[in-house]
Motif scaffolding. Structure first.
Motif, PDB file in Angstrom:
ATOM      1  N   PHE A 191     -14.326  18.323  99.584  1.00  0.00           N
ATOM      2  CA  PHE A 191     -13.444  17.293 100.120  1.00  0.00           C
ATOM      3  C   PHE A 191     -12.030  17.874 100.205  1.00  0.00           C
ATOM      4  O   PHE A 191     -11.374  18.029  99.166  1.00  0.00           O
ATOM      5  N   GLU A 234     -12.481   7.998 104.885  1.00  0.00           N
ATOM      6  CA  GLU A 234     -12.843   8.660 106.139  1.00  0.00           C
ATOM      7  C   GLU A 234     -13.132  10.143 105.920  1.00  0.00           C
ATOM      8  O   GLU A 234     -14.065  10.684 106.512  1.00  0.00           O
ATOM      9  N   ILE A 235     -12.362  10.811 105.064  1.00  0.00           N
ATOM     10  CA  ILE A 235     -12.645  12.216 104.733  1.00  0.00           C
ATOM     11  C   ILE A 235     -14.034  12.331 104.109  1.00  0.00           C
ATOM     12  O   ILE A 235     -14.807  13.218 104.475  1.00  0.00           O
ATOM     13  N   THR A 236     -14.345  11.445 103.189  1.00  0.00           N
ATOM     14  CA  THR A 236     -15.663  11.531 102.550  1.00  0.00           C
ATOM     15  C   THR A 236     -16.772  11.234 103.554  1.00  0.00           C
ATOM     16  O   THR A 236     -17.828  11.857 103.507  1.00  0.00           O
ATOM     17  N   TYR A 261      -4.197  23.214 100.404  1.00  0.00           N
ATOM     18  CA  TYR A 261      -5.292  22.253 100.471  1.00  0.00           C
ATOM     19  C   TYR A 261      -5.898  22.137  99.080  1.00  0.00           C
ATOM     20  O   TYR A 261      -6.378  23.131  98.532  1.00  0.00           O
ATOM     21  N   TYR A 282      -7.972   6.590 104.586  1.00  0.00           N
ATOM     22  CA  TYR A 282      -7.980   8.023 104.909  1.00  0.00           C
ATOM     23  C   TYR A 282      -8.951   8.768 103.992  1.00  0.00           C
ATOM     24  O   TYR A 282      -9.751   9.576 104.449  1.00  0.00           O
ATOM     25  N   VAL A 283      -8.884   8.487 102.696  1.00  0.00           N
ATOM     26  CA  VAL A 283      -9.766   9.150 101.736  1.00  0.00           C
ATOM     27  C   VAL A 283     -11.227   8.828 102.044  1.00  0.00           C
ATOM     28  O   VAL A 283     -12.083   9.726 102.067  1.00  0.00           O
ATOM     29  N   LEU A 337      -8.020  17.985 100.908  1.00  0.00           N
ATOM     30  CA  LEU A 337      -6.851  17.108 100.965  1.00  0.00           C
ATOM     31  C   LEU A 337      -5.638  17.976 101.300  1.00  0.00           C
ATOM     32  O   LEU A 337      -5.185  18.770 100.468  1.00  0.00           O
ATOM     33  N   LYS A 344     -16.695  11.939 106.776  1.00  0.00           N
ATOM     34  CA  LYS A 344     -16.817  13.118 107.639  1.00  0.00           C
ATOM     35  C   LYS A 344     -17.587  14.249 106.962  1.00  0.00           C
ATOM     36  O   LYS A 344     -18.212  15.053 107.641  1.00  0.00           O
ATOM     37  N   THR A 345     -17.530  14.318 105.648  1.00  0.00           N
ATOM     38  CA  THR A 345     -18.265  15.372 104.942  1.00  0.00           C
ATOM     39  C   THR A 345     -19.756  15.061 104.847  1.00  0.00           C
ATOM     40  O   THR A 345     -20.539  15.934 104.476  1.00  0.00           O
ATOM     41  N   PHE A 391      -2.164   9.648 100.279  1.00  0.00           N
ATOM     42  CA  PHE A 391      -3.301   9.312 101.127  1.00  0.00           C
ATOM     43  C   PHE A 391      -3.691   7.868 100.869  1.00  0.00           C
ATOM     44  O   PHE A 391      -3.912   7.496  99.716  1.00  0.00           O
TER      45      PHE A 391
END
Length: 186
Positions: A147, A59-61, A133, A56-57, A149, A63-64, A52
């Motif tokens: 989170f 963006e994941i955080t 995941y 990307y990482v 992954l 979104k949460t 990742f």
């Protein structure tokens, strides 16, 4: 700016973890730009892996709803793997299947009736069923954030070995051997 003589800051860690009775080896490798996660099932030979990039990482955080800078996220993941979280926060690593993740999403949405299930094409459903995941959960006094992954399957276990052929206590006689009586007479 990284100079020619300065080494990059690379972090590597691994640990054995047990989740729902299944043992895994979880490995992390990270530098300033990317995080690689390798997950190997101890008794089956399955291997899941993904890399990742920092965007990307982050963006994941985002979104949460609990944004973390890439370096902070990697540090949290390393600490969760080492199980050395401080008293002020709790960090936990979990491994979920696609079905486990869907149950978690339904619980967050208030049950199965809250959101209709979307159907996936057969190939996408098969791919999802093979994924694992890695979930980093960050709990504080007021909040709990998961989170996810996603890790695709990269190496299924080898097929089972066929049983060895049946062995006989005495080998069959060779066509080139003479019977013992004929050999003694000669």
């Amino acid at each position: 700016r990284r100079g020619a003589g300065r080494p990059s800051h690379t972090m590597a860690a691994s640990a054995f973890i047990a989740v729902r009775g299944i043992e895994y080896t979880l490995g992390l490798t990270a530098d300033e730009a990317a995080l690689r996660i390798d997950l190997q099932q101890a008794d089956g030979g399955h291997i899941w892996s993904a890399t990742f990039d920092s965007h990307y990482v982050e963006e994941i955080t985002r979104k949460t709803g609990s944004f973390k800078r890439f370096g902070a996220f990697v540090s949290m993941l390393r600490r969760a793997l080492a199980a050395d979280a401080t008293d002020a926060e709790s960090l936990k690593i979990d491994v979920l299947t696609y079905a486990d993740l869907q149950v978690l999403k339904q619980r967050r949405a208030g049950g199965a009736a809250a959101q209709p299930q979307r159907t996936q094409p057969a190939a996408a459903a098969a791919d999802s069923a093979q994924r694992r995941y890695v979930i980093l959960t960050h709990s504080t006094a007021h909040d709990r954030t998961h989170f996810p992954l996603p890790l695709p399957l990269i190496a299924p276990p080898p097929p089972p070995m066929p049983p060895p052929p049946a062995t006989h206590p005495f080998p069959p006689p060779s066509l080139h051997q003479r019977p013992a009586a004929a050999a003694a007479a000669a």
